[in-house]
Design an enzyme around this catalytic site. Structure first.
Site, short mmCIF file in Angstrom:
data_model
loop_
_atom_site.label_atom_id
_atom_site.label_comp_id
_atom_site.label_asym_id
_atom_site.label_seq_id
_atom_site.Cartn_x
_atom_site.Cartn_y
_atom_site.Cartn_z
CB ALA A 171 26.71 -6.13 25.60
CB VAL A 172 27.02 -9.73 21.12
CG1 VAL A 172 27.91 -10.33 20.03
CG2 VAL A 172 26.56 -10.81 22.10
NE ARG A 178 20.60 -10.42 12.83
CZ ARG A 178 19.35 -10.61 13.23
NH1 ARG A 178 18.91 -11.85 13.42
NH2 ARG A 178 18.53 -9.59 13.42
CE LYS A 184 22.86 -20.32 16.17
NZ LYS A 184 21.41 -20.37 16.49
CG ASP A 189 14.60 -6.63 22.04
OD1 ASP A 189 14.65 -7.24 20.95
OD2 ASP A 189 15.62 -6.22 22.63
CE1 TYR A 224 18.35 -12.94 26.54
CE2 TYR A 224 16.44 -11.52 26.71
CZ TYR A 224 17.80 -11.68 26.63
OH TYR A 224 18.62 -10.58 26.66
#
Length: 266
Positions: free
Chosen positions: A185-186, A192, A194, A223, A230
């Site tokens: 999770a970000v 976007r 990195k 997705d 990945y």
């Protein structure tokens, strides 16, 4: 609908068990002892102080954990999570924000269910850190590489767990175990940039450190953004869920992706 009840164990410590029904799906969550959610059954939410003896750390231990880094570039550094209540709550907030189903908010007028979901994330992290061996599970966190340590904030997280599921081992020649990657999770405003790439690279370093050859993760078949991420990180698709046997309950299919890690260099 939410129903919560507390009970006392033999040491007279409070343990919470909550049953939440959302869209006719019932989830039961057991929270750590001494976790206090005021007026839970009335649908309101307050802060939850959690005096955990297992997560108290001296400044020397905190600094030692901060130096336990697995990835570092010009933008981000990735390290193990510090086992403190404050940082664990930060991890839970990031994962809750990423995974919480926003449609629930359209049904309920307050943020109780979101907060409940965040506490559940905290509960899961707390349990794994307390009960899993340090070479069987870790939570890695990303933060800005150039920020002042005193003002540092997490921007992303990822879970890595050693597993031995035979259904997955059939795709991993001669392997007896692998690292399962989950919970990536970000924070929205750092996507976007990195961050996820740095987290995945850190998992490569972790696999080398643990002496494990394969990394495994799952992604939703539709997705395409996640699957591209990945794939660019070296993961290859090896299988997909079988089609749903019923047309009345549509389910998002998942694909299994695997990466073989080279141990020639560290």
């Amino acid at each position: 609908m939410a129903q919560c009840q507390w009970q006392l164990d033999s040491q007279k410590q409070i343990s919470w068990k909550c049953r939440v029904s959302i869209n006719r799906v019932t989830r039961i969550c057991c929270f750590p002892k001494r976790l206090k959610i005021a007026e839970c059954c009335r649908g309101t939410y307050t802060s939850f102080p959690l005096p955990l003896t297992t997560t108290r750390r001296s400044m020397e231990e905190v600094k030692s954990q901060r130096s336990d880094e697995y990835e570092m570039n010009d933008l981000w550094k990735v390290r193990r999570v510090i086992e403190s209540e404050e940082e664990m709550m930060e991890v839970a907030a990031i994962q809750a924000d990423a995974f919480y189903e926003q449609e629930m908010m359209e049904v309920y007028s307050n943020d109780f269910f979101f907060q409940f979901f965040k506490v559940e994330q905290f509960s899961n992290l707390y349990y794994r850190l307390k009960h899993y061996a340090p070479d069987r599970y870790t939570c890695l966190v990303a933060e800005a590489a150039s920020s002042d340590e005193e003002e540092q904030h997490l921007v992303g997280v990822i879970d890595a767990t050693v597993n031995e599921d035979k259904d997955i081992l059939q795709y991993l020649p001669l392997a007896t175990k692998y690292i399962y990657i989950s919970g990536i999770a970000v924070l929205t405003k750092f996507r976007r940039q990195k961050v996820a790439t740095a987290l995945l690279k850190a998992c490569d370093a972790l696999a080398r450190f643990w002496g494990i050859e394969y990394l495994v993760l799952k992604a939703y078949e539709d997705d395409f953004g996640a699957r591209k991420l990945y794939t660019n990180a070296g993961y290859k698709l090896v299988s997909a869920d079988a089609p749903s046997k019923t047309r009345w309950i549509p389910e998002r299919r998942q694909v299994l992706m695997v990466k073989q890690v080279s141990h020639e260099s560290t």
